[in-house]
Design a protein around this motif. Sequence first.
Motif, PDB file in Angstrom:
ATOM      1  N   HIS A 115       0.791  -1.224   0.000  1.00 27.89           N
ATOM      2  CA  HIS A 115       0.000   0.000   0.000  1.00 27.89           C
ATOM      3  C   HIS A 115       0.827   1.280   0.000  1.00 27.89           C
ATOM      4  N   THR A 116       2.017   1.239   0.566  1.00 25.60           N
ATOM      5  CA  THR A 116       2.774   2.466   0.778  1.00 25.60           C
ATOM      6  C   THR A 116       4.257   2.246   0.534  1.00 25.60           C
ATOM      7  N   ARG A 117       4.894   3.245  -0.016  1.00 24.35           N
ATOM      8  CA  ARG A 117       6.358   3.277  -0.122  1.00 24.35           C
ATOM      9  C   ARG A 117       6.831   4.584   0.482  1.00 24.35           C
ATOM     10  N   VAL A 118       7.935   4.517   1.169  1.00 23.40           N
ATOM     11  CA  VAL A 118       8.471   5.708   1.812  1.00 23.40           C
ATOM     12  C   VAL A 118       9.926   5.869   1.395  1.00 23.40           C
ATOM     13  N   GLY A 119      10.286   7.080   1.114  1.00 23.54           N
ATOM     14  CA  GLY A 119      11.669   7.430   0.832  1.00 23.54           C
ATOM     15  C   GLY A 119      11.978   8.739   1.539  1.00 23.54           C
ATOM     16  N   ILE A 120      13.228   9.025   1.715  1.00 17.52           N
ATOM     17  CA  ILE A 120      13.635  10.227   2.422  1.00 17.52           C
ATOM     18  C   ILE A 120      14.678  10.952   1.576  1.00 17.52           C
ATOM     19  N   LEU A 121      14.502  12.251   1.456  1.00 15.14           N
ATOM     20  CA  LEU A 121      15.520  13.121   0.867  1.00 15.14           C
ATOM     21  C   LEU A 121      15.902  14.145   1.929  1.00 15.14           C
ATOM     22  N   ASN A 122      17.172  14.378   2.073  1.00 13.79           N
ATOM     23  CA  ASN A 122      17.655  15.339   3.057  1.00 13.79           C
ATOM     24  C   ASN A 122      17.784  16.711   2.411  1.00 13.79           C
ATOM     25  N   ASN A 123      17.266  17.723   3.095  1.00 18.22           N
ATOM     26  CA  ASN A 123      17.362  19.104   2.630  1.00 18.22           C
ATOM     27  C   ASN A 123      17.779  19.981   3.810  1.00 18.22           C
ATOM     28  N   PRO A 124      19.019  19.817   4.267  1.00 20.06           N
ATOM     29  CA  PRO A 124      19.445  20.548   5.457  1.00 20.06           C
ATOM     30  C   PRO A 124      19.513  22.048   5.221  1.00 20.06           C
ATOM     31  N   SER A 125      19.317  22.789   6.303  1.00 21.38           N
ATOM     32  CA  SER A 125      19.397  24.245   6.223  1.00 21.38           C
ATOM     33  C   SER A 125      20.770  24.758   6.625  1.00 21.38           C
ATOM     34  N   SER A 126      21.578  23.915   7.244  1.00 23.21           N
ATOM     35  CA  SER A 126      22.900  24.344   7.685  1.00 23.21           C
ATOM     36  C   SER A 126      23.988  23.646   6.866  1.00 23.21           C
ATOM     37  N   LYS A 127      25.220  24.082   7.065  1.00 21.58           N
ATOM     38  CA  LYS A 127      26.347  23.490   6.368  1.00 21.58           C
ATOM     39  C   LYS A 127      26.454  22.015   6.743  1.00 21.58           C
ATOM     40  N   ILE A 128      26.667  21.172   5.755  1.00 25.27           N
ATOM     41  CA  ILE A 128      26.727  19.720   5.958  1.00 25.27           C
ATOM     42  C   ILE A 128      28.105  19.345   6.484  1.00 25.27           C
ATOM     43  N   LYS A 129      28.114  18.776   7.706  1.00 26.17           N
ATOM     44  CA  LYS A 129      29.360  18.335   8.340  1.00 26.17           C
ATOM     45  C   LYS A 129      29.101  16.978   8.987  1.00 26.17           C
ATOM     46  N   GLU A 130      30.162  16.270   9.290  1.00 26.82           N
ATOM     47  CA  GLU A 130      30.054  14.966   9.946  1.00 26.82           C
ATOM     48  C   GLU A 130      29.255  15.041  11.237  1.00 26.82           C
ATOM     49  N   ASP A 131      29.524  16.052  12.046  1.00 27.70           N
ATOM     50  CA  ASP A 131      28.923  16.099  13.379  1.00 27.70           C
ATOM     51  C   ASP A 131      27.456  16.526  13.385  1.00 27.70           C
ATOM     52  N   THR A 136      25.235  15.460  10.894  1.00 25.88           N
ATOM     53  CA  THR A 136      24.499  14.603   9.966  1.00 25.88           C
ATOM     54  C   THR A 136      24.332  13.176  10.476  1.00 25.88           C
ATOM     55  N   ALA A 137      24.521  12.961  11.766  1.00 24.79           N
ATOM     56  CA  ALA A 137      24.439  11.595  12.310  1.00 24.79           C
ATOM     57  C   ALA A 137      23.079  10.958  12.034  1.00 24.79           C
ATOM     58  N   ILE A 138      22.009  11.697  12.253  1.00 18.37           N
ATOM     59  CA  ILE A 138      20.678  11.125  12.037  1.00 18.37           C
ATOM     60  C   ILE A 138      20.429  10.895  10.550  1.00 18.37           C
ATOM     61  N   ALA A 139      20.781  11.852   9.723  1.00 14.74           N
ATOM     62  CA  ALA A 139      20.585  11.695   8.277  1.00 14.74           C
ATOM     63  C   ALA A 139      21.373  10.503   7.745  1.00 14.74           C
ATOM     64  N   ARG A 140      22.627  10.366   8.176  1.00 17.16           N
ATOM     65  CA  ARG A 140      23.440   9.229   7.735  1.00 17.16           C
ATOM     66  C   ARG A 140      22.906   7.924   8.301  1.00 17.16           C
ATOM     67  N   GLY A 141      22.391   7.963   9.532  1.00 16.94           N
ATOM     68  CA  GLY A 141      21.788   6.770  10.128  1.00 16.94           C
ATOM     69  C   GLY A 141      20.555   6.310   9.361  1.00 16.94           C
TER      70      GLY A 141
END
Length: 112
Positions: free
Chosen positions: A4-20, A22-27
Amino acid sequence: TSSHTRVGILNNPSSKIKEDNTAIARGILAAFLTQNNSNLKSFLSKLSKEETAKSLAAGTKIDKFLIPGMDGNAFEKKYNTLGLDSIKTHQMFCQEVLKLLPGQMAVISNGR
């Protein structure tokens, strides 16, 4: 995905992308790429909690949030090798193709 459903995620951060910061996005990306649907749903529910975000920001390692039944080895390998380029690509797609402002959220249905 289900019948019935498919889910996908695209990240659109508002701040500069850094390792520290992006833990949740990378997870989320690592989980989508390595886990089955039932484990993915449970893990995403856990990651979406505010206390999880605070704990990760305070330095807790993401492997502390893995749930029983997850393929922890596959997840950790993908998480540790997932570069920031994939998040930057998501950001570029959101802003250049979807015309979203940095940090703006949207729901896309049926590919539109």
